[in-house]
Design a protein around this motif. Structure first.
Motif, mmCIF file in Angstrom:
data_model
loop_
_atom_site.group_PDB
_atom_site.id
_atom_site.type_symbol
_atom_site.label_atom_id
_atom_site.label_comp_id
_atom_site.label_asym_id
_atom_site.label_seq_id
_atom_site.Cartn_x
_atom_site.Cartn_y
_atom_site.Cartn_z
ATOM 1 N N ILE A 29 -25.698 23.113 27.214
ATOM 2 C CA ILE A 29 -24.235 23.147 27.509
ATOM 3 C C ILE A 29 -24.055 24.106 28.634
ATOM 4 O O ILE A 29 -23.353 23.701 29.611
ATOM 5 C CB ILE A 29 -23.446 23.626 26.176
ATOM 6 C CG1 ILE A 29 -24.009 22.547 25.032
ATOM 7 C CG2 ILE A 29 -22.000 23.714 26.554
ATOM 8 C CD1 ILE A 29 -22.988 21.207 25.463
ATOM 9 N N THR A 35 -16.323 23.952 26.263
ATOM 10 C CA THR A 35 -17.481 23.494 26.768
ATOM 11 C C THR A 35 -16.846 22.805 28.173
ATOM 12 O O THR A 35 -17.722 22.829 29.337
ATOM 13 C CB THR A 35 -17.990 22.122 26.086
ATOM 14 O OG1 THR A 35 -18.608 22.744 24.773
ATOM 15 C CG2 THR A 35 -18.945 21.494 26.768
ATOM 16 N N PHE A 36 -15.811 22.543 28.301
ATOM 17 C CA PHE A 36 -15.165 21.632 29.609
ATOM 18 C C PHE A 36 -14.230 22.818 30.336
ATOM 19 O O PHE A 36 -13.419 22.235 31.002
ATOM 20 C CB PHE A 36 -14.434 20.297 29.180
ATOM 21 C CG PHE A 36 -15.372 19.559 28.530
ATOM 22 C CD1 PHE A 36 -16.228 18.694 29.291
ATOM 23 C CD2 PHE A 36 -15.552 19.265 27.081
ATOM 24 C CE1 PHE A 36 -17.159 17.790 28.556
ATOM 25 C CE2 PHE A 36 -16.453 18.657 26.479
ATOM 26 C CZ PHE A 36 -17.284 17.862 27.048
ATOM 27 N N SER A 51 -20.479 14.368 35.142
ATOM 28 C CA SER A 51 -21.364 14.588 36.473
ATOM 29 C C SER A 51 -21.626 13.552 37.387
ATOM 30 O O SER A 51 -21.486 13.276 38.344
ATOM 31 C CB SER A 51 -22.748 15.401 36.159
ATOM 32 O OG SER A 51 -22.270 16.535 35.488
ATOM 33 N N LEU A 84 -21.132 16.594 23.042
ATOM 34 C CA LEU A 84 -20.823 17.363 24.345
ATOM 35 C C LEU A 84 -21.845 17.055 25.560
ATOM 36 O O LEU A 84 -21.164 17.021 26.565
ATOM 37 C CB LEU A 84 -20.759 18.825 23.858
ATOM 38 C CG LEU A 84 -19.711 19.130 22.752
ATOM 39 C CD1 LEU A 84 -19.824 20.719 22.267
ATOM 40 C CD2 LEU A 84 -18.277 18.839 22.963
ATOM 41 N N LEU A 85 -22.859 17.181 25.310
ATOM 42 C CA LEU A 85 -23.865 17.065 26.361
ATOM 43 C C LEU A 85 -23.708 15.676 27.212
ATOM 44 O O LEU A 85 -23.662 15.513 28.400
ATOM 45 C CB LEU A 85 -25.305 17.087 26.224
ATOM 46 C CG LEU A 85 -25.920 18.516 26.031
ATOM 47 C CD1 LEU A 85 -27.344 18.513 25.556
ATOM 48 C CD2 LEU A 85 -26.289 19.167 27.395
ATOM 49 N N GLY A 118 -24.643 22.500 31.704
ATOM 50 C CA GLY A 118 -23.909 21.476 32.199
ATOM 51 C C GLY A 118 -22.529 21.917 32.510
ATOM 52 O O GLY A 118 -21.855 21.495 33.824
ATOM 53 N N LYS A 119 -22.005 23.162 32.097
ATOM 54 C CA LYS A 119 -20.902 23.876 32.557
ATOM 55 C C LYS A 119 -20.965 24.222 33.944
ATOM 56 O O LYS A 119 -20.090 24.055 34.733
ATOM 57 C CB LYS A 119 -20.688 24.891 31.730
ATOM 58 C CG LYS A 119 -19.965 24.753 30.304
ATOM 59 C CD LYS A 119 -19.581 25.800 29.204
ATOM 60 C CE LYS A 119 -18.263 26.494 29.999
ATOM 61 N NZ LYS A 119 -17.718 27.655 29.157
ATOM 62 N N TRP A 132 -21.165 13.736 27.311
ATOM 63 C CA TRP A 132 -19.683 13.786 28.253
ATOM 64 C C TRP A 132 -19.850 14.710 29.333
ATOM 65 O O TRP A 132 -19.453 14.208 30.218
ATOM 66 C CB TRP A 132 -18.567 14.376 27.145
ATOM 67 C CG TRP A 132 -18.133 13.330 26.358
ATOM 68 C CD1 TRP A 132 -18.024 13.405 24.726
ATOM 69 C CD2 TRP A 132 -17.473 12.224 26.465
ATOM 70 N NE1 TRP A 132 -17.201 12.342 24.260
ATOM 71 C CE2 TRP A 132 -17.087 11.629 25.258
ATOM 72 C CE3 TRP A 132 -17.210 11.502 27.872
ATOM 73 C CZ2 TRP A 132 -16.542 10.313 25.098
ATOM 74 C CZ3 TRP A 132 -16.359 10.347 27.755
ATOM 75 C CH2 TRP A 132 -16.028 9.790 26.580
ATOM 76 N N GLN A 133 -20.731 15.681 29.230
ATOM 77 C CA GLN A 133 -20.957 16.586 30.534
ATOM 78 C C GLN A 133 -21.638 15.498 31.437
ATOM 79 O O GLN A 133 -21.153 15.785 32.672
ATOM 80 C CB GLN A 133 -21.843 17.660 30.113
ATOM 81 C CG GLN A 133 -20.918 18.958 29.474
ATOM 82 C CD GLN A 133 -21.577 20.109 29.247
ATOM 83 O OE1 GLN A 133 -23.043 20.059 28.892
ATOM 84 N NE2 GLN A 133 -21.066 21.518 29.278
ATOM 85 N N VAL A 161 -14.140 24.334 33.165
ATOM 86 C CA VAL A 161 -15.222 23.969 34.078
ATOM 87 C C VAL A 161 -14.186 23.759 35.443
ATOM 88 O O VAL A 161 -14.713 23.436 36.640
ATOM 89 C CB VAL A 161 -16.293 22.920 34.226
ATOM 90 C CG1 VAL A 161 -16.951 23.518 33.052
ATOM 91 C CG2 VAL A 161 -15.564 21.489 33.785
ATOM 92 N N LEU A 197 -20.680 21.250 36.330
ATOM 93 C CA LEU A 197 -19.310 20.728 36.538
ATOM 94 C C LEU A 197 -18.653 21.619 37.224
ATOM 95 O O LEU A 197 -17.715 21.311 37.771
ATOM 96 C CB LEU A 197 -19.053 20.462 34.881
ATOM 97 C CG LEU A 197 -19.693 19.007 34.511
ATOM 98 C CD1 LEU A 197 -19.051 19.213 32.847
ATOM 99 C CD2 LEU A 197 -19.158 17.847 35.065
#
Length: 327
Positions: free
Chosen positions: A200, A231-232, A187, A179-180, A203-204, A182-183, A234, A207
């Motif tokens: 996370i 997680t996404f 970005s 997940l990190l 990251g949120k 992909w964040q 955002v 984003l």
């Protein structure tokens, strides 16, 4: 300019396609577009169908050579004059980020694509300020049914790429996603090359800032866990999200509009099987074909695998069918 980066405005497409009304079949022959694909082109708009076929496969850059080959040098000159330079973003199609290519022997499923497209676009027409829970669509179906391929066709659709002009972003998650990573990817793709976060939540937050004023479509493919999807969570008010999953409860819990993908019809199944097995038409398939389709459950993935196995081996249909039958 690299052929893969060439983009034309919708106006150019209209002009060129109108002048190709009587020559579209020559163009289709040049690109070896299969008969069943041509039959899917709308009557009177077949040239548009060829153009969109090329766009979906990132082959629009080959159009100039094709026009030369079929003797339409006049249209080549028109293209050269009208080429979008990449800075005129209002007329360009959105850039695709990590979006897969459509598979070989791609079978258009307009009866599924159009209602899914309507769901994705309908929320973008609502007034800004509507809660983000209305800006999610979930594509659900069993494994091998074609969720990823349909989502790919949607991502490459011209109307979608015009609407979400800041970009179409694709992330494949699966059961154990990073997940990190992909964040960080998102970005960097959105222009923040200095992004460095190790949690996370950070990251949120980053984003959300980056997506705030964008008009983007984010596709999360193969979701197995609701927490992975959140997680996404955002996106800004001009964005939309599409998730694909086998689990309908994830879509419900995520507050998304559900689109359930059905298996192929018998005719579609036979056509796909014929394409993969190397037959020009599904009427040329051997008698075992209908039962092969039944044993494959009308699932695109199974049919493509069996068809590829049988390509150039007409004597093996009976043996393969026996292996598919339950013991």
């Amino acid at each position: 300019m690299n052929n893969n980066t060439i983009k034309y405005s919708g106006r150019v497409k209209t002009i060129i396609c109108k002048r190709l009304t009587n020559d579209w079949q020559d163009l289709a022959d040049y690109f070896d577009i299969q008969l069943h694909e041509r039959e899917g082109f709308r009557s009177g708009r077949q040239a548009h169908g060829v153009w969109e076929w090329l766009e979906q496969r990132d082959r629009i850059g080959e159009l100039e050579s094709a026009l030369n080959d079929i003797g339409r040098d006049d249209l080549v000159e028109e293209l050269k004059k009208k080429l979008v330079d990449g800075e005129s973003t209002s007329l360009c199609l959105a850039k695709l980020f990590n979006v897969p290519k459509l598979p070989d022997n791609f079978l258009p499923r307009d009866e599924q694509l159009q209602p899914l497209k309507q769901k994705v676009l309908s929320h973008t027409n609502q007034p800004v300020g509507i809660t983000s829970t209305t800006r999610r669509v979930g594509l659900q179906g069993m494994g091998g049914i074609g969720k990823t391929v349909l989502a790919t066709a949607l991502a490459r659709d011209e109307d979608i790429r015009k609407k979400f002009f800041d970009g179409i972003f694709w992330i494949t998650l699966g059961q154990r996603p990073k997940l990190l990573d992909w964040q960080l990817y998102l970005s960097e793709t959105l222009g923040d090359n200095q992004a460095t976060f190790t949690e996370i939540s950070f990251g949120k937050a980053k984003l959300k800032q980056l997506f705030a004023d964008k008009s983007c479509l984010l596709i999360l493919d193969d979701i197995w866990n609701l927490n992975h999807a959140t997680t996404f969570d955002v996106l800004g008010e001009k964005c939309q999200m599409l998730v694909t999953t086998r689990d309908a409860s994830i879509i419900t819990s995520f507050g998304a509009v559900r689109h359930e993908l059905a298996v192929l019809s018998q005719e579609q199944s036979l056509t796909l099987l014929a394409d993969w097995a190397g037959y020009k038409d599904n009427t040329l398939l051997p008698p075992e074909a209908n039962q092969v389709v039944e044993e494959c459950g009308n699932l695109p993935l199974a049919l493509s695998m069996v068809g590829a196995m049988l390509r150039g081996k007409p004597n093996l249909w009976g043996n393969v069918l026996q292996k598919l039958l339950p013991c």
